[in-house]
Design a protein around this motif. Structure first.
Motif, mmCIF file in Angstrom:
data_model
loop_
_atom_site.group_PDB
_atom_site.id
_atom_site.type_symbol
_atom_site.label_atom_id
_atom_site.label_comp_id
_atom_site.label_asym_id
_atom_site.label_seq_id
_atom_site.Cartn_x
_atom_site.Cartn_y
_atom_site.Cartn_z
ATOM 1 N N ALA A 16 0.845 -1.196 0.000
ATOM 2 C CA ALA A 16 0.000 0.000 0.000
ATOM 3 C C ALA A 16 0.879 1.243 0.000
ATOM 4 O O ALA A 16 1.931 1.287 0.638
ATOM 5 N N ALA A 17 0.453 2.264 -0.741
ATOM 6 C CA ALA A 17 1.225 3.499 -0.840
ATOM 7 C C ALA A 17 0.760 4.552 0.166
ATOM 8 O O ALA A 17 1.515 5.447 0.525
ATOM 9 N N PHE A 18 -0.498 4.477 0.599
ATOM 10 C CA PHE A 18 -1.044 5.415 1.577
ATOM 11 C C PHE A 18 -2.325 4.825 2.136
ATOM 12 O O PHE A 18 -2.817 3.806 1.645
ATOM 13 N N ALA A 19 -2.891 5.480 3.157
ATOM 14 C CA ALA A 19 -4.147 5.033 3.748
ATOM 15 C C ALA A 19 -5.040 6.241 4.001
ATOM 16 O O ALA A 19 -4.548 7.345 4.219
ATOM 17 N N VAL A 20 -6.345 6.001 3.968
ATOM 18 C CA VAL A 20 -7.349 7.021 4.270
ATOM 19 C C VAL A 20 -8.205 6.477 5.404
ATOM 20 O O VAL A 20 -8.688 5.347 5.334
ATOM 21 N N THR A 21 -8.385 7.265 6.453
ATOM 22 C CA THR A 21 -9.188 6.813 7.585
ATOM 23 C C THR A 21 -10.669 7.024 7.311
ATOM 24 O O THR A 21 -11.061 7.788 6.432
ATOM 25 N N GLN A 22 -11.475 6.354 8.097
ATOM 26 C CA GLN A 22 -12.891 6.682 8.155
ATOM 27 C C GLN A 22 -12.994 8.103 8.734
ATOM 28 O O GLN A 22 -12.042 8.600 9.338
ATOM 29 N N PRO A 23 -14.141 8.760 8.589
ATOM 30 C CA PRO A 23 -14.300 10.067 9.228
ATOM 31 C C PRO A 23 -14.093 9.980 10.738
ATOM 32 O O PRO A 23 -14.493 8.999 11.371
ATOM 33 N N ALA A 36 -1.406 5.277 16.501
ATOM 34 C CA ALA A 36 -1.536 3.860 16.179
ATOM 35 C C ALA A 36 -1.081 3.559 14.753
ATOM 36 O O ALA A 36 -0.541 2.483 14.483
ATOM 37 N N ALA A 37 -1.270 4.502 13.838
ATOM 38 C CA ALA A 37 -0.914 4.290 12.432
ATOM 39 C C ALA A 37 0.562 4.524 12.145
ATOM 40 O O ALA A 37 1.098 3.996 11.172
ATOM 41 N N ARG A 38 1.222 5.298 12.973
ATOM 42 C CA ARG A 38 2.612 5.691 12.732
ATOM 43 C C ARG A 38 3.558 4.509 12.465
ATOM 44 O O ARG A 38 4.354 4.564 11.527
ATOM 45 N N PRO A 39 3.482 3.408 13.235
ATOM 46 C CA PRO A 39 4.428 2.306 12.996
ATOM 47 C C PRO A 39 4.339 1.691 11.597
ATOM 48 O O PRO A 39 5.308 1.111 11.122
ATOM 49 N N ALA A 40 3.208 1.812 10.924
ATOM 50 C CA ALA A 40 3.075 1.239 9.581
ATOM 51 C C ALA A 40 3.942 1.981 8.572
ATOM 52 O O ALA A 40 4.287 1.443 7.522
ATOM 53 N N GLY A 41 4.281 3.230 8.879
ATOM 54 C CA GLY A 41 5.160 3.997 8.010
ATOM 55 C C GLY A 41 4.511 4.513 6.740
ATOM 56 O O GLY A 41 5.203 4.972 5.832
ATOM 57 N N LEU A 42 3.204 4.459 6.657
ATOM 58 C CA LEU A 42 2.498 4.952 5.469
ATOM 59 C C LEU A 42 2.024 6.383 5.668
ATOM 60 O O LEU A 42 1.668 6.767 6.784
ATOM 61 N N PRO A 43 1.951 7.161 4.588
ATOM 62 C CA PRO A 43 1.256 8.435 4.686
ATOM 63 C C PRO A 43 -0.236 8.147 4.934
ATOM 64 O O PRO A 43 -0.814 7.279 4.274
ATOM 65 N N VAL A 44 -0.817 8.837 5.890
ATOM 66 C CA VAL A 44 -2.223 8.617 6.224
ATOM 67 C C VAL A 44 -2.977 9.932 6.058
ATOM 68 O O VAL A 44 -2.523 10.979 6.525
ATOM 69 N N LEU A 45 -4.137 9.843 5.382
ATOM 70 C CA LEU A 45 -5.037 10.986 5.221
ATOM 71 C C LEU A 45 -6.200 10.796 6.187
ATOM 72 O O LEU A 45 -6.780 9.708 6.260
ATOM 73 N N LEU A 46 -6.541 11.843 6.906
ATOM 74 C CA LEU A 46 -7.652 11.798 7.855
ATOM 75 C C LEU A 46 -8.962 12.027 7.115
ATOM 76 O O LEU A 46 -9.115 13.026 6.405
ATOM 77 N N GLY A 47 -9.916 11.123 7.288
ATOM 78 C CA GLY A 47 -11.239 11.299 6.694
ATOM 79 C C GLY A 47 -12.011 12.389 7.413
ATOM 80 O O GLY A 47 -12.106 12.392 8.640
#
Length: 128
Positions: A16-23, A36-47
């Protein structure tokens, strides 16, 4: 949250290149999610899904899997003189959290109300 973090780690390992959270509807929840998401090392977008009415908040909380609208937020919507404006204000708070904690935000206009997107990123007043 731990289960979701583990699932995110597996997605990262699978490419996976990035993740998007639920709202998300509270700064505290956004902070916990970011940690909690930080250890995965992916860019995360907040829903970010602006609430329109108290009934909208209740529906998302009770009927949509993966979305929790805190009681404080549901009360805030219920007592607001202008619930749609209160929803925009809350969404702006979540955008501020996204800027501070995440790589960005995924804006989700409710029910095709695309005009809300402009209100979220400008000082334009709410229009009926």
């Amino acid at each position: 949250l731990r289960t979701e973090a583990e699932r995110l780690q597996r997605k990262a390992e699978a490419g996976a290149a990035f993740a998007v959270t639920q709202p998300v509807y509270s700064t505290e929840a956004a902070e916990e999610l970011a940690a909690a998401a930080r250890p995965a090392g992916l860019p995360v977008l907040l829903g970010v899904l602006p609430l329109r009415t108290p009934a909208h908040a209740e529906f998302l909380h009770r009927q949509v899997a993966g979305i929790g609208v805190p009681m404080e937020v549901r009360r805030r919507m219920a007592v607001a003189a202008d619930p749609a404006a209160a929803g925009v204000a809350l969404a702006r708070e979540m955008l501020a959290a996204a800027q501070r904690l995440f790589r960005g935000a995924c804006l989700m206009p409710p029910f095709g109300h695309y005009e809300i997107l402009r209100q979220l990123v400008t000082d334009e007043p709410q229009r009926p």
